[in-house]
Design an enzyme around this catalytic site. Structure first.
Site, PDB file in Angstrom:
ATOM      1  N   HIS A  12       0.811  -1.232   0.000  1.00 37.83           N
ATOM      2  CA  HIS A  12       0.000   0.000   0.000  1.00 37.83           C
ATOM      3  C   HIS A  12       0.844   1.282   0.000  1.00 37.83           C
ATOM      4  O   HIS A  12       0.398   2.323   0.534  1.00 37.83           O
ATOM      5  CB  HIS A  12      -0.973  -0.019   1.180  1.00 37.83           C
ATOM      6  CG  HIS A  12      -0.312  -0.103   2.528  1.00 37.83           C
ATOM      7  ND1 HIS A  12      -0.780  -0.892   3.548  1.00 37.83           N
ATOM      8  CD2 HIS A  12       0.796   0.511   3.027  1.00 37.83           C
ATOM      9  CE1 HIS A  12      -0.008  -0.752   4.610  1.00 37.83           C
ATOM     10  NE2 HIS A  12       0.956   0.097   4.320  1.00 37.83           N
ATOM     11  N   HIS A  59      -1.864   4.253   9.951  1.00 38.53           N
ATOM     12  CA  HIS A  59      -0.520   4.818  10.128  1.00 38.53           C
ATOM     13  C   HIS A  59      -0.545   6.140  10.882  1.00 38.53           C
ATOM     14  O   HIS A  59       0.337   6.971  10.717  1.00 38.53           O
ATOM     15  CB  HIS A  59       0.144   5.051   8.779  1.00 38.53           C
ATOM     16  CG  HIS A  59       0.368   3.823   7.957  1.00 38.53           C
ATOM     17  ND1 HIS A  59      -0.650   3.121   7.375  1.00 38.53           N
ATOM     18  CD2 HIS A  59       1.510   3.185   7.609  1.00 38.53           C
ATOM     19  CE1 HIS A  59      -0.152   2.095   6.694  1.00 38.53           C
ATOM     20  NE2 HIS A  59       1.159   2.108   6.824  1.00 38.53           N
ATOM     21  N   HIS A 192      10.071  -4.315   4.331  1.00 40.11           N
ATOM     22  CA  HIS A 192      10.513  -2.927   4.247  1.00 40.11           C
ATOM     23  C   HIS A 192      10.779  -2.350   5.631  1.00 40.11           C
ATOM     24  O   HIS A 192      10.231  -2.806   6.622  1.00 40.11           O
ATOM     25  CB  HIS A 192       9.564  -2.035   3.444  1.00 40.11           C
ATOM     26  CG  HIS A 192       8.165  -1.839   3.951  1.00 40.11           C
ATOM     27  ND1 HIS A 192       7.299  -2.867   4.211  1.00 40.11           N
ATOM     28  CD2 HIS A 192       7.456  -0.700   4.198  1.00 40.11           C
ATOM     29  CE1 HIS A 192       6.120  -2.376   4.587  1.00 40.11           C
ATOM     30  NE2 HIS A 192       6.193  -1.052   4.601  1.00 40.11           N
ATOM     31  N   GLU A 239       3.759  -5.530   8.615  1.00 43.23           N
ATOM     32  CA  GLU A 239       2.440  -5.362   7.973  1.00 43.23           C
ATOM     33  C   GLU A 239       1.928  -6.686   7.407  1.00 43.23           C
ATOM     34  O   GLU A 239       0.751  -6.801   7.055  1.00 43.23           O
ATOM     35  CB  GLU A 239       2.522  -4.301   6.871  1.00 43.23           C
ATOM     36  CG  GLU A 239       2.715  -2.905   7.449  1.00 43.23           C
ATOM     37  CD  GLU A 239       2.845  -1.810   6.402  1.00 43.23           C
ATOM     38  OE1 GLU A 239       2.749  -0.643   6.774  1.00 43.23           O
ATOM     39  OE2 GLU A 239       3.064  -2.126   5.207  1.00 43.23           O
TER      40      GLU A 239
END
Ligand code: DHB
Ligand code: FE
Length: 286
Positions: A12, A59, A192, A239
């Site tokens: 995303h 977030h 990431h 995530e």
């Protein structure tokens, strides 16, 4: 009764929103990523879902570090977004399926998941970017039930716990009396890390392991501790909890219909998958 038709999971990264706004589909940097959605478009056109249950992580737009529920379920008629500061256009609102939301909240609480219920909830790029990718004409034909999993403020829920959360959602969908075609979505990942000394960290070998194992052996992935996951996949690689919940919600015979993996999009190893879900009884009758 409602049926779980399958699952989609995708990265995303906010920069995707900018690329969509600037129609960079064929730009050499973006093409290998956007091409990965050709099959998704085909599958969605064929399967025509009515509702998407979306596992994602907020977030800081709706929840911040001062108050951060481990699991929060939306029960709103409409979900708005706002400017998160990424320099991308603010997304249009998405319609919610309130009745299904309450049914799933009831199922979760009966199953001993004491969730936060949100009759108002802002959705951030972790919902709006996957929506924009799945329906590029931006005429979204589905209602959603957004389910936010804390991947930000430690301690995080375990991979095993998120898989079980998904299982409960799967049972909830299948016990819903309306004839709805429901897809489940997991957003974020894969490896990431956005900050700290390992900023830019990507682990291709570990990502491949995740993509190889999640379909037939999710229990193997569920054994990892969060700290080992951060080591292997980066601070934001957690995530993947959203992917585990999505996989948990696929309660039938699951198959990989599509996989696209591309490094990097921004700081992230980008992956897009489509999983089919066929109920055991349907398979026997076929
Ligand atoms: C990036 C990735 C994310 O998952 C996110 O939420 C924000 C930014 C990135 O790679 O830029
Ligand atoms: Fe993210």
């Amino acid at each position: 009764m409602a049926a779980i038709i399958g699952g989609v999971a995708t990265t995303h990264v906010p920069a995707i929103g900018k690329a969509i706004a600037e129609k960079k589909y064929n730009d050499p940097y973006w093409k290998p990523f956007f091409k990965g959605f050709d099959y998704v478009d085909y599958w969605l056109a064929r399967e025509k879902p009515d509702v998407a249950v979306i596992f994602y992580n907020d977030h800081g737009l709706n929840f911040f570090l001062d108050k951060l529920p481990t699991f929060a379920v939306g029960a709103a008629k409409e979900y708005r977004s706002e400017d998160e500061g990424w320099g991308i256009p603010v997304s249009r609102s998405v319609a919610g399926d309130v009745d299904l939301s309450w049914h799933l909240i009831n199922t979760l609480v009966v199953d001993e998941f004491d969730v936060t219920m949100c009759q108002e909830m802002l959705i951030d790029h972790a919902v709006t970017i996957p929506m924009a990718l799945m329906w590029p004409d931006q005429k979204w034909p589905v209602k959603i039930v957004p389910i936010s999993i804390n991947t930000v403020q430690h301690p995080l829920p375990s991979l095993a716990r998120c898989f079980k959360l998904g299982r409960s959602i799967g049972r909830g969908i299948e016990s819903y009396p309306q004839n709805l075609r429901v897809m489940v979505v997991g957003t974020g990942g894969l490896s990431h890390q956005l900050d700290g000394p390992r900023a830019g960290f990507i682990n291709k070998a570990f990502d491949q392991l995740c993509l190889d194992k999640i379909v037939a052996e999710p229990q193997l992935l569920a054994r990892y501790s969060i700290h080992d996951w951060v080591k292997e996949s980066g601070a934001q690689g957690v995530e993947f909890l959203n992917w585990m919940a999505m996989r948990g919600a696929l309660t039938g015979k699951v198959s990989e219909l599509h996989r696209n993996y591309h490094i990097p999009i921004s700081n992230t190893a980008a992956a897009t998958v489509v999983y089919g879900n066929v109920k055991e009884v349907q398979r026997q009758a076929a």
